[in-house]
Design a protein around this motif. Structure first.
Motif, PDB file in Angstrom:
ATOM      1  N   ASP A  32      36.391  -4.090 -13.397  1.00  0.00           N
ATOM      2  CA  ASP A  32      35.186  -4.583 -13.013  1.00  0.00           C
ATOM      3  C   ASP A  32      35.109  -5.905 -13.601  1.00  0.00           C
ATOM      4  O   ASP A  32      34.417  -7.002 -12.845  1.00  0.00           O
ATOM      5  N   LEU A  33      35.842  -6.243 -14.450  1.00  0.00           N
ATOM      6  CA  LEU A  33      35.701  -7.618 -15.295  1.00  0.00           C
ATOM      7  C   LEU A  33      36.949  -8.471 -14.726  1.00  0.00           C
ATOM      8  O   LEU A  33      36.976  -9.563 -14.211  1.00  0.00           O
ATOM      9  N   THR A  34      38.247  -7.698 -14.933  1.00  0.00           N
ATOM     10  CA  THR A  34      39.455  -8.494 -14.603  1.00  0.00           C
ATOM     11  C   THR A  34      39.919  -8.819 -13.299  1.00  0.00           C
ATOM     12  O   THR A  34      40.640  -9.498 -13.019  1.00  0.00           O
ATOM     13  N   GLU A  35      39.143  -8.190 -12.303  1.00  0.00           N
ATOM     14  CA  GLU A  35      39.590  -8.493 -11.043  1.00  0.00           C
ATOM     15  C   GLU A  35      38.502  -9.405 -10.457  1.00  0.00           C
ATOM     16  O   GLU A  35      38.825  -9.744  -9.091  1.00  0.00           O
ATOM     17  N   TRP A  89      36.019 -15.326 -19.261  1.00  0.00           N
ATOM     18  CA  TRP A  89      34.747 -15.265 -18.475  1.00  0.00           C
ATOM     19  C   TRP A  89      33.800 -15.727 -19.511  1.00  0.00           C
ATOM     20  O   TRP A  89      32.898 -16.365 -19.090  1.00  0.00           O
ATOM     21  N   ILE A  90      33.716 -15.162 -20.619  1.00  0.00           N
ATOM     22  CA  ILE A  90      32.630 -15.723 -21.771  1.00  0.00           C
ATOM     23  C   ILE A  90      33.040 -17.023 -22.244  1.00  0.00           C
ATOM     24  O   ILE A  90      31.870 -17.842 -22.406  1.00  0.00           O
ATOM     25  N   ALA A  91      34.135 -17.492 -22.344  1.00  0.00           N
ATOM     26  CA  ALA A  91      34.582 -18.832 -22.747  1.00  0.00           C
ATOM     27  C   ALA A  91      33.902 -19.708 -21.613  1.00  0.00           C
ATOM     28  O   ALA A  91      33.438 -20.836 -22.085  1.00  0.00           O
ATOM     29  N   ASP A  92      34.145 -19.406 -20.308  1.00  0.00           N
ATOM     30  CA  ASP A  92      33.618 -20.274 -19.382  1.00  0.00           C
ATOM     31  C   ASP A  92      32.077 -20.441 -19.478  1.00  0.00           C
ATOM     32  O   ASP A  92      31.308 -21.425 -19.290  1.00  0.00           O
ATOM     33  N   LEU A 279      30.870  -5.874 -23.526  1.00  0.00           N
ATOM     34  CA  LEU A 279      30.439  -6.879 -24.630  1.00  0.00           C
ATOM     35  C   LEU A 279      30.975  -8.253 -24.273  1.00  0.00           C
ATOM     36  O   LEU A 279      30.603  -9.292 -24.888  1.00  0.00           O
ATOM     37  N   ILE A 280      32.116  -8.395 -23.293  1.00  0.00           N
ATOM     38  CA  ILE A 280      32.522  -9.681 -22.900  1.00  0.00           C
ATOM     39  C   ILE A 280      32.241  -9.922 -21.458  1.00  0.00           C
ATOM     40  O   ILE A 280      33.242 -10.751 -20.957  1.00  0.00           O
ATOM     41  N   ALA A 281      31.598  -9.377 -20.861  1.00  0.00           N
ATOM     42  CA  ALA A 281      31.098  -9.644 -19.366  1.00  0.00           C
ATOM     43  C   ALA A 281      29.687 -10.540 -19.359  1.00  0.00           C
ATOM     44  O   ALA A 281      28.840 -10.081 -20.021  1.00  0.00           O
ATOM     45  N   PRO A 282      29.899 -11.743 -18.849  1.00  0.00           N
ATOM     46  CA  PRO A 282      28.808 -12.717 -19.188  1.00  0.00           C
ATOM     47  C   PRO A 282      27.315 -12.401 -18.500  1.00  0.00           C
ATOM     48  O   PRO A 282      26.407 -12.909 -18.824  1.00  0.00           O
ATOM     49  N   GLU A 283      27.360 -11.486 -17.601  1.00  0.00           N
ATOM     50  CA  GLU A 283      25.992 -11.073 -17.131  1.00  0.00           C
ATOM     51  C   GLU A 283      25.185  -9.981 -17.881  1.00  0.00           C
ATOM     52  O   GLU A 283      24.150  -9.784 -17.483  1.00  0.00           O
ATOM     53  N   THR A 284      25.683  -9.633 -18.959  1.00  0.00           N
ATOM     54  CA  THR A 284      25.209  -8.400 -19.556  1.00  0.00           C
ATOM     55  C   THR A 284      24.243  -8.862 -20.651  1.00  0.00           C
ATOM     56  O   THR A 284      24.100  -9.688 -21.240  1.00  0.00           O
ATOM     57  N   ALA A 285      23.522  -7.583 -20.989  1.00  0.00           N
ATOM     58  CA  ALA A 285      22.502  -7.865 -22.010  1.00  0.00           C
ATOM     59  C   ALA A 285      23.392  -7.827 -23.292  1.00  0.00           C
ATOM     60  O   ALA A 285      22.831  -8.785 -24.280  1.00  0.00           O
ATOM     61  N   ALA A 286      24.472  -7.301 -23.551  1.00  0.00           N
ATOM     62  CA  ALA A 286      25.277  -7.621 -24.868  1.00  0.00           C
ATOM     63  C   ALA A 286      25.485  -9.011 -25.051  1.00  0.00           C
ATOM     64  O   ALA A 286      25.589  -9.468 -25.965  1.00  0.00           O
TER      65      ALA A 286
END
Length: 300
Positions: A32-35, A89-92, A279-286
């Protein structure tokens, strides 16, 4: 009797009129993240000859100097599982929000020269290279915030504490980069606890490959496991998912208790409906929580 039926009917109508509660979304899986389309850094810096002795630099638009995050990826300290690009993704996202990122890579335990001392030496050398490259990329180094995910959470906390490593250690560095604040995202800071926890997603054998076999040094955890290096007087925030199946929540709870008992400032932030990928997906609450902590760590 009729009155009871009337109340029952009214209650039924009220219940059926209420909107249905939305079920929680399924936890993210790695594809879901890497693709997704992967954003790219602005530059890459070599700090050694190995293909993984590199740092990606993410620089916001503008003149700078920019507040800077030192970022460390996870993957069970194993290069074949993950490298620095997992953090793209979170770096961006930070770059878009005016924060520069120094995203480090290192030789995992499965690379020639990885394990002890190589994995740790790489992380330290990559961190220290931030100072020598700061002017070129307009990076502010007076207050660096370290952010690490999973095994990278351990390395981020270790980087902040390595100034307390004994001079007799192969990992001793006279003037390590000073880190002001650490944010661990589902980290594994206590290597002894990790080695004693078969239910952690990295397993226990990898810890022995990371720290070296018992007997090689008098105490393989003295310069590698973060609790042994506390207190380090660095503010520490741990962000953990309540539903994380890779890093058991108790590992964050136990570490915070240990850090506080030793006099350090440490807090645990538990995010509901959150696993390891969130934890490393930019759209999440985490990540929103982590980004709030990052912003607050820099001078306003």
């Amino acid at each position: 009797m009729m009155l009871r039926f009337a109340f029952a009917a009214a209650a039924l109508l009220t219940a059926t009129a209420l909107p249905a509660q939305d079920a929680p979304k399924p936890l993210l899986k790695w594809p879901d993240l890497t693709e997704r389309a992967k954003p790219q850094p602005d530059a890459t810096v070599d700090y050694g000859s190995d293909p993984y002795e590199k740092v990606d630099v993410w620089v916001p638009k503008g003149k700078g100097p920019f507040p800077t995050v030192l970022m460390v990826h996870g993957g069970c300290w194993t290069t074949s599982i993950a490298d620095r690009t997992l953090m793209n993704w979170i770096a961006d996202d930070l770059r878009k929000n005016g924060i520069a990122v120094w995203n480090v890579d290192y030789r995992g335990v499965d690379r020639p020269g990885g394990g002890y001392p190589g994995t740790f030496a790489d992380a330290g050398t990559a961190a220290d290279a931030l100072r020598t490259n700061a002017r070129k990329f307009h990076l502010e180094t007076r207050r660096v915030v370290a952010v690490g995910h999973s095994a990278g959470g351990h390395l981020a906390l270790w980087l902040a504490a390595r100034g307390r490593i004994a001079k007799t250690s192969a990992l001793y560095q006279r003037h390590p980069l000073k880190i002001a604040h650490v944010i661990s995202l589902g980290g594994l800071p206590d290597l002894e606890a990790t080695a004693a926890s078969p239910d952690n997603g990295c397993g226990v054998a990898v810890v022995a490959r990371l720290v070296g076999a018992p007997g090689v040094r008098p105490d393989v955890y003295a310069d590698t496991s973060v609790p042994r290096l506390l207190p380090d007087a660095v503010k520490q925030d741990l962000v953990n998912g309540r539903e994380d199946k890779i890093i058991p929540l108790r590992m964050g709870t136990a570490y915070v208790a240990t850090a506080r008992a030793k006099g350090d400032r440490a807090d645990l932030h538990v995010i509901d409906h959150t696993g390891h990928v969130e934890l490393i997906a930019p759209e999440t609450a985490a990540w929103a929580e982590a980004k709030t902590l990052i912003r607050a760590a820099f001078p306003q």
